[in-house]
Structures are given as structure tokens and as C-alpha cells.
Design an enzyme around this catalytic site. Structure first.
Site, PDB file in Angstrom:
ATOM      1  N   THR A   1     -24.120  -2.916 -13.230  1.00  0.00           N
ATOM      2  CA  THR A   1     -22.717  -2.647 -12.895  1.00  0.00           C
ATOM      3  C   THR A   1     -21.861  -2.440 -14.136  1.00  0.00           C
ATOM      4  OG1 THR A   1     -22.980  -3.943 -10.903  1.00  0.00           O
ATOM      5  CG2 THR A   1     -20.745  -3.588 -11.640  1.00  0.00           C
TER       6      THR A   1
ATOM      7  N   LYS B   1     -29.113 -16.635 -11.402  1.00  0.00           N
ATOM      8  CA  LYS B   1     -28.022 -16.049 -10.619  1.00  0.00           C
ATOM      9  C   LYS B   1     -27.921 -16.847  -9.322  1.00  0.00           C
ATOM     10  CE  LYS B   1     -26.053 -11.781  -8.797  1.00  0.00           C
ATOM     11  NZ  LYS B   1     -26.183 -10.365  -8.452  1.00  0.00           N
TER      12      LYS B   1
ATOM     13  N   THR C   1     -27.026  -7.686 -13.031  1.00  0.00           N
ATOM     14  CA  THR C   1     -27.078  -9.137 -12.819  1.00  0.00           C
ATOM     15  C   THR C   1     -28.292  -9.595 -12.008  1.00  0.00           C
ATOM     16  OG1 THR C   1     -25.702  -8.893 -10.855  1.00  0.00           O
ATOM     17  CG2 THR C   1     -24.589  -9.472 -12.906  1.00  0.00           C
ATOM     18  N   ASP C   2     -28.776  -8.762 -11.085  1.00  0.00           N
ATOM     19  CA  ASP C   2     -29.784  -9.240 -10.142  1.00  0.00           C
ATOM     20  C   ASP C   2     -30.973  -9.902 -10.846  1.00  0.00           C
ATOM     21  OD1 ASP C   2     -28.185  -8.304  -8.179  1.00  0.00           O
ATOM     22  OD2 ASP C   2     -29.667  -6.980  -7.237  1.00  0.00           O
TER      23      ASP C   2
END
Lengths: 438, 480
Positions: free
Chosen positions: A95, A251, A173-174
């Protein structure tokens, strides 16, 4: 009269005559076959049914964007401030490297990561971005272990360059935590800060978390913390970030900006845009030459044990040529045993005897495995499972992948020894009160 | 007074009305709170380029100020969506339906498909840095005494957070209001004089009140766009009352005449001051600040949905009043029913008993009297005198268990805690009590005339018995 609006290039300004009246608008890319999406003068986008369109008059053809050319010219003139440290930025996607594509309405990669610096010029008050590397642009869920190798390779080149003071890696981020763990193993004898950062809100939003994350990442990259660390929002405020050890971070939320939490550990530091507050011990900046050990095996699997699960899954992986499996075990380190037809003990004994490496990590994430408390644990222990203390399951997978590609010869004892050696801060020998749910 | 037609006055109205539903893109309650906030979040916003690659002039203006925003929240009214920590949920269908009602009442054309947009707003009033807004309909009209005024657009958007404290570089907002559905109606610049501004505002207000909208101060906000020939468009924000519009429009035109003379021609947004003047608020934003909300799919508004709404459009106040007259109610009662929003109840109850005047009293008059006499809040009374309860009472009248004149006393008993069935029964017992009491009084004070007994009985039962009943019963025992 049928007008083929679909042939009009998106971006063209037209006058649409429809059964429902006229629209002075710009044609956009259509999201569905029957609907023509257009932008009205007011800025609103609306859909017109294709069957309602009677006629179309082109007012102005789509202008080729000159902005991208302009910005390319600018970026060649790099402003280097000799008083500031030099940081290399490695952009890998996610992102933080994406922005909205106004034509399609979807999100696309920045054509040029330099754009990030334009959006967040504050970064350049802390350091020079002496180089931007783009080994690939991916959403992190599309990454695999070969991508960890690539990032490591790019990083080591700059870590061993004495003109570079630190590295920032921007990443989706995943699966960011997997890459953070991988770099901890692949970059041996680390000498400088390696900072991974991200955003949960894309940088085309005024509220993007990228701003604070990047500024704090820069602050951490010029610090004396020679660790692989993830820097991101400490809480929901745009106030400070945490620097979290790459092997101990996960996360924990689908959308919050403070999604990354330290598990079984404390943050290394609290990072404000203008200062750093150290929280726990860390390795200091040094003059080591970093050794690149960036091979990873992809013949490893992560299995989450669930109630009643058939242990056949082990043989499945074995048959597919897998060398090792990490099992996310229940509680202190248990799987199904006893009278059940799905008793795991016989299958575990068999696959381990046949050379498969089986490791255990806690499904609870928090706390340490302890096979000695219940008799079932003792029985499981006797099969040769390697109990990986308080390790994160994802870190265990990455570590096993790395160990199997770098340890020779591969045998149960050698692998066990390597798996239980604390190489990147993946074990914490003292779990304390404040290390739970923080 | 100026000759507005000669000046080429062009004026359009923008009306923002909160809808009475949960929030637009999440399931939080739409209620404003006045207690101490339960938590606070601190954020910053930065300028971003819009679709064209340019930073909007209004956005640049705000971004120039490096400010810290504090957001106050409550767990009941604020979830992760308002905190910009979670993507928006699907648009609130009830708000969409209300907006369609309003659009149809304004004779608009509804778009079959429309995209939810982000309107960049970085004064901090939106945690995300944008306001979500979606265009629903266009090309409607309202009729006024000065001619037809077009309705350019009807949009549905989220309300912004409200300012609690403003400093130079720090602003505190409260998130309770952020995300409340807001319908935005923009008229065409067809309004030709200040009086007409007021008329259009009142007319649109009438339509809005026929639908499920919030009522009270702050739930409706009006802006006007106004210019005279040779002057760029000026937007004036922050009217609370339609009657101020005339004064402000007049003063703004004077200002514009002066500007034209001084060649001081700037497109801007101004704020309505309580004294009728205006002051600079910010530059006029352009289309560059609008871009799509990528977290949500295209909003399709089906023919079926529109037809369903068309078939059940709410009646306007003016129409309702006509209808109530047909039921034989007087103006005072009609006004009460309309202002208390009891029309649905009235219609329902008329099915059971056709005495509209009695029902109107049960709905709007007696509860108020009880409230005043017994010092119980009207809210509490209305909670007890539910539609079901009123139905049972009316059925009791139909079945001759009680008389019409008993109703007020029955209502009082229920408010005071009796169940409706007890309240009806007790009235019956009181008839036996009445008879006993009459015999007792005649024994105690023999020889009085019937009117004297009547007075004594009525005093003892304080309105719980009807005069007619007492007379009938007295006639059995007293020879006149």
C-alpha cells in the site's frame, strides 16, 4: 441510434446526449459492461446505462500527462545535504508504494517511488535518500522466499558500503513480518539499521499513516540500532512509532495503523519524528562486514493443528518432498493423542524417523511451549519434535526454511541445534508481565 | 432596496439535512453527546494531489497550517470507521431510501448507477482527510410564488466531526457527528431575489420533514451561492434560520457591488455572521478535490427500488393537513398531530374507532395534561401509552366496557403504573363503588335535592365518573 462509447479513450471530454438528458463529462474506464462511468464537472462520478446513450460529441481528446515527464527531469537533480546521513530506500510494493489510479478507480503502484519523497518531504530533513532501489513491486501476499533473497541481496550491497548509514525497506503489511524475520537470518553480522515500514492507508489519502511511519523509519535508520526492525505506528495516534524486532512482530489487525505488535517481547525503542527513546537492549552500529546467507528452502510448511485433525497431513507433505513442518500446537505444545483413530503419535514417529524435521510453535502466540507439564507433552517430546520455546509460528517457518537451506549436512541433531540457537532475537528467555497484549 | 433583476442576481441554495438513521458507512448510533469523552485520538493530515495531479486550492490553504487534531470519541457513537482505522461498510440502505424519497418529492431524476466519492477536506473535520459523498439524483424542481426553481443535485454524504475547541495549531473535534447521514440538496441558480431564497428554503424544509430526518438545532444547515453580474460565485455557509437569509443575501449583494467597483473579484467561501454580515472562510474548492472511494463498489440504484419508493412516498405537511380536515379535526388538533408526528398512530387508531377527535386527544392532548399535572416527562408517558395500549382502550369503548369520558382517567391510571387491563377493570368496579357511595351519602345526608347529591358525588370521585352516569344512578334513589 447505437453509439459505441466503449471505443472512446478514457479521459476524453465529451457531451453525452442520453434519454435522461445531457451530460458534459469526462469518460472513465467502465467497471461493468452495461454501465458507462463518467466524471461530471462537479467532480462526481456517475454511471450512465449504455442503452440510454443516444449520441456523443467529443469536446476535447485526452491530454497526455506531462507531469510524469516533468517529475522525471526533476529527480535527476538529487539534492544531497552533506550534513545529513545517507539512507537507501528499497521499495518492494504494498500500500505504501501504491496510489489510486483515477482512471480505473483501483489502486496501482507508484510509477516512480521518488513520488513518495515528494508527498513526504519531511523525511529529507532527517536523511538523504541517496538511492532508491526497486527489486520488484508486489503486494506482500504475492511474495515468496525468493523475494526475501532478493531484498537481502540488495540490502547487503548497501550495508557494506560505508557511504550508506542505514536502510529503509517499504513493504506491504500482510506478509511484512515474514520478510522481517527472513532478513534477520539472511543478513549475518549486521552492522547498521535495517528498517522495514509500511502503510495501512495509501499515500493518496491526507490521513495516510505512511507519513509518520516514513519519518520515524528515517529516524531509526540513522540511529545506532544495528537490528532488523519494523517501524510503524505505536498506537492509533500520529504521535510515535515503535521499532519492533523483526523476528518478534506480527500483524494483529486487518486495518488499524498500529497493526504490528510485539509478541513475547518489548519494542526496541519508541521512535518520535524528532527523537528515539530506547526501551530494550539492542545490537549497536558497528563496522562488521555483513555476510549474505540468503538461501531459503521452499520445502517447508506451516500447519495449524485444529480439533480432531487427521495426522495424515504430515504424510501428505512428506510425499510432496517437504523437508520440514512447523506445527502450531495447542496450549503448551500438544496435538491429538490417546485412543482416537487420529492419534498423531504414530505418524509423527514415522515421518521423523524417515528424516522429516518437525518443529512446534505455540498456537496461542503468547507464552512459551513446555512439553514437560502434561504427560502428552512428554510423549510428543519423545518423538523428536523440536519445541521452539516462545517463537512466533511464522518466524519458526522462516527460520526452518533458512536452516534447511544453509546447514550442512542436514540431520536431526544439526538442525535441532540450529533451530534452538537464538540467531535473530527470535527467542526471549525471560517473558515479563508487560509483554502480553501490548 | 436594490433592483435584483437588473443587477443580474443569481442565487442557489444548498441545504444539508441530517437523516434519522444510524451512520452512513458504519453501524454507530447517530447521536450527539455532551458528556466527557471516553477516549481521545491525536492525528495530523497532509496535502495530497487530486485526480489531475494538482493540489486543490482549498486543500493547499488548509495544508499550509501544520496542525494537530484531537478527536474525542464514545464507544456507542464511534467505531474504527470514524477513526479511519477500518474501511467503510456498505452504504446504509435506510438513508439511501430516504434520500430517494426526497429526490422523488423534488421531482428529480435518479441515477441508475453512481460512485461514492471522496471529497478532500483537510481542516481536520474528517479523520480520513475526505468526506464521502455520493450523487443520487439531478434535474428536479420546486414551485414558488416567483416561479419554478430547479434542483440541480441531490447527494447523500457523511456529516463531519464537530469542533469543540479551536486553537492556532491545535483543534479538538468530537466524532459523534462524523458519519451521520446528510442529504445535500443544491438548487439551480434560479433564485432571483432574497425573498425567494426564504421561500425555497421553507418549501424544501417541508419536503424534508415529511421524511425520516433529524429535528432540532444543528440538524439542518443551509449555504447559499450568490453572485451578481460581473462578480464570481460566493458561497456563504452557516445559516441556522431561513429568516437570516434575506438579510445576509442583501448585505452580500451590497458587498459584491462594492467589490466590482474596486475590482476585487475573488471566488471564495464565506461564513454567515449572526449580525447579517459575512466573513472569509476559505478559498472556493474545485472539482480537483473529488476522487473515487475505492473501498466500495459502484452503487446501483435499481428500477425496482425506485418504483417501490415511488409507490409509498410520504405526504407533505400541507397535504396531511388537508387529509386531517377530512377526518373532521379542527385546526388546533391538526397542528398538534402534525407537529408531534402522530399521524401514523392516528391513522392506525381510526381503524378501530372512528372518533378522530377522541383519538387526537388521546395522542396529543391528554398525555400533555397528565405530564403537566403529575410532573412526569412526556417521554415517560409516551413509553407507557403505546399504540397497543391505546388500541385496547378503544376496543374497551367499542365493547362498552368503558365510556369515552372514562378515557382520561384510564390513561392517568396507566401512567401511574396500572396495566391497561387493570385500568379498564377498575373503572368497572368504580361503578359498583359509585352505587354504594350514593346509597351511603343519601343515608348520611337525607333530604337533599338531586343537584346537591350530584355535587357531593362528583367531588368525591374527582372526574372518575361522568355526570350522566351519576344522574342516572341518583334518579334510582332520589325522588325529585
Amino acid at each position: 441510434m447505437v453509439v459505441n462509447v466503449k471505443k472512446v479513450t478514457p479521459g476524453t471530454e465529451v457531451m453525452l446526449h442520453t434519454k435522461k438528458g445531457d451530460f458534459s463529462c469526462v469518460i472513465l474506464e467502465s467497471p461493468s459492461p452495461e454501465i458507462i462511468l463518467v466524471k461530471l464537472k462537479s467532480g462526481y462520478n456517475i454511471g450512465v446505462k449504455e442503452e440510454d446513450i443516444l449520441d456523443l460529441k467529443v469536446i476535447r481528446k485526452k491530454e497526455e500527462k506531462e507531469t510524469s515527464k516533468k517529475s522525471k527531469g526533476k529527480e535527476d537533480k538529487k539534492k544531497i545535504n552533506n550534513d545529513l546521513p545517507n539512507v537507501v530506500l528499497i521499495a518492494t510494493g504494498g500500500t505504501i508504494s501504491s496510489r489510486l489510479d483515477y482512471k480505473t478507480g483501483g489502486v496501482k503502484w507508484l510509477s516512480n517511488p521518488q513520488e513518495l519523497l515528494k508527498v513526504y518531504p519531511e523525511l529529507l530533513k532527517i536523511c538523504n535518500i541517496s538511492k532508491i532501489e526497486v527489486p520488484f513491486m508486489k503486494a506482500s501476499e504475492n511474495m515468496d522466499s525468493s523475494d526475501w533473497s532478493k531484498i537481502s541481496e540488495v540490502a547487503v550491497k548497501h550495508l557494506n558500503d560505508n557511504k550508506v548509514d542505514g536502510i529503509i525497506i517499504t513493504h506491504g503489511t500482510d506478509f511484512l513480518a515474514y520478510s522481517a524475520a527472513a532478513l534477520g537470518f539472511s543478513l549475518r553480522n549486521l552492522n547498521k539499521p535495517v528498517v522495514l515500514t509500511y502503510s495501512q492507508r495509501s499515500s493518496d489519502r491526507a490521513s495516510s499513516d505512511a507519513r509518520l511511519n516514513l519519518v520515524c523509519a528515517a529516524r531509526a535508520a540513522v540511529s545506532d540500532i544495528a537490528e532488523v526492525m519494523l517501524v510503524g505506528h505505536g498506537n492509533s495516534n500520529d504521535e510515535f512509532c515503535y521499532a519492533l524486532r523483526g523476528s518478534k512482530v506480527r500483524k494483529m489487525h486487518t486495518s488499524r495503523r498500529d497493526t504490528f505488535r510485539p509478541i513475547n517481547s518489548k519494542p526496541i525503542a519508541k521512535v518520535y519524528p524528532e527523537r528515539i527513546e530506547i526501551i530494550s537492549e539492542y545490537k549497536k552500529r558497528n563496522n562488521n562486514k555483513v555476510e549474505l546467507k540468503n538461501k531459503f528452502s521452499d520445502k517447508v510448511a506451516l500447519v495449524k493443528f485444529y480439533p480432531g485433525q487427521d495426522p495424515e497431513i504430515l504424510e501428505h507433505y512428506q510425499a510432496k518432498g517437504y523437508r520440514g513442518v512447523v506445527i502450531e500446537m495447542s496450549g503448551l505444545g500438544h496435538v491429538l493423542t490417546g485412543e482416537s483413530k487420529n492419534n498423531w503419535l504414530p505418524k509423527l514417529r514415522k515421518v521423523i524417523r524417515e528424516g522429516m524435521i518437525v518443529c512446534a510453535a505455540p498456537q496461542t502466540l503468547y507464552g512459551r511451549l513446555d512439553p514437560w507439564v502434561y504427560s502428552v507433552g512428554r510423549e510428543l517430546q519423545s518423538t523428536g519434535i523440536i519445541y521452539l520455546e516462545d517463537i512466533l509460528p511464522e518466524t519458526a517457518l522462516v527460520k526452518l526454511s533458512w536452516v534447511l537451506a544453509n546447514i550442512k549436512p542436514i540431520n536431526q541433531d544439526k538442525v535441532k541445534e540450529a533451530m534452538l540457537t537464538n540467531m535473530a532475537g527470535e527467542f526471549n528467555s525471560r517473558l515479563t508481565e508487560e509483554e502480553f497484549l501490548n | 432596496m436594490e433592483d435584483y433583476e437588473k443587477l443580474g442576481m443569481k442565487c442557489g441554495l444548498e441545504i444539508h439535512q441530517q437523516l434519522d438513521t444510524h451512520k452512513l458507512f458504519c453501524n454507530c448510533q447517530s447521536e450527539l453527546r455532551n458528556e466527557e469523552p471516553e477516549f481521545e485520538i491525536k492525528r495530523k493530515l497532509h496535502a495530497i494531489a487530486g485526480e489531475t495531479g494538482d493540489v486543490d486550492v482549498a486543500v493547499k490553504f488548509e495544508a499550509g497550517k501544520d496542525r494537530e487534531f484531537t478527536y474525542q470519541g464514545y464507544s456507542q457513537n464511534t467505531c474504527l470507521v470514524e477513526l479511519d482505522e477500518s474501511p467503510p461498510e456498505m452504504i446504509n440502505l435506510e438513508s439511501l431510501k430516504i434520500t430517494l424519497q426526497v429526490a422523488l418529492l423534488l421531482n428529480c431524476e435518479v441515477f441508475p448507477a453512481t460512485q461514492i466519492m471522496r471529497k478532500t477536506v483537510i481542516d481536520g473535520s474528517n479523520t480520513s482527510g475526505f468526506q464521502r459523498t455520493v450523487l443520487i439524483a439531478r434535474n428536479g424542481f420546486v414551485e414558488t410564488a416567483y416561479g419554478r426553481v430547479g434542483i440541480d443535485t441531490v447527494a447523500l454524504e457523511e456529516d463531519a466531526a464537530r469542533i469543540i475547541k479551536q486553537g492556532d495549531d491545535k483543534i479538538t473535534y468530537r466524532l459523534d457527528r462524523l458519519g451521520i447521514p446528510l442529504i445535500e440538496i443544491a438548487t439551480a441558480p434560479d433564485i432571483k431575489n432574497p425573498e425567494q431564497v426564504k421561500e425555497v428554503a421553507l418549501h424544501i424544509g417541508d419536503i424534508l420533514r415529511a421524511c425520516k430526518v433529524k429535528r432540532g438545532i444543528g440538524t439542518i444547515r443551509q449555504d447559499i451561492n450568490i453572485s451578481i453580474k460581473g462578480h464570481p460565485r460566493i458561497e456563504i455557509k452557516g445559516f441556522q434560520e431561513p429568516k437570516m437569509m434575506v438579510v445576509i443575501a442583501e448585505k452580500e449583494i451590497e458587498r459584491q457591488i462594492k467589490n466590482i467597483k474596486e475590482k476585487n473579484l475573488i471566488k471564495e467561501v464565506r461564513k454567515a455572521n449572526p449580525d447579517g454580515t459575512t466573513s472569509f472562510l476559505r478559498p472556493m474548492p474545485g472539482a480537483a478535490r473529488m476522487y473515487p472511494e475505492t473501498d466500495l463498489p459502484l452503487l446501483n440504484i435499481s428500477r425496482d427500488l425506485i418504483n417501490g419508493i415511488k409507490a409509498n412516498l410520504p405526504k407533505l405537511r400541507s397535504d396531511i393537513k388537508e387529509e386531517l380536515k377530512g377526518h373532521g379535526l379542527n385546526d388546533e388538533m391538526i397542528n398538534l398531530i402534525v407537529s408531534e408526528n402522530k399521524l401514523d398512530e392516528l391513522k392506525e387508531l381510526i381503524q378501530i374507532n372512528s372518533d378522530s377527535s377522541l383519538i387526537a386527544k388521546m395522542l396529543v392532548l391528554w398525555p400533555k395534561e397528565i405530564s403537566i399535572k403529575e410532573k412526569i416527562s412526556l417521554d415517560e408517558i409516551n413509553k407507557k401509552l403505546t399504540l397497543d395500549v391505546l388500541e385496547i382502550i378503544l376496543q374497551a369503548i367499542n365493547n362498552k366496557k368503558i365510556q369515552k369520558y372514562d378515557v382520561q382517567a384510564v390513561l392517568l391510571d396507566i401512567v401511574k403504573g396500572k396495566s391497561v387491563n387493570e385500568a379498564i377493570k377498575l373503572e368497572k368496579q368504580s361503578n359498583e363503588d359509585l352505587e354504594k357511595e350514593i346509597i351511603k351519602i343519601i343515608k348520611e345526608k337525607p333530604g337533599l335535592n338531586i343537584n346537591a347529591y350530584m355535587g357531593l358525588i362528583m367531588a368525591r370521585f374527582k372526574g372518575k365518573v361522568s355526570g350522566k352516569e351519576v344522574i342516572e344512578m341518583l334518579n334510582k334513589y332520589v325522588k325529585s
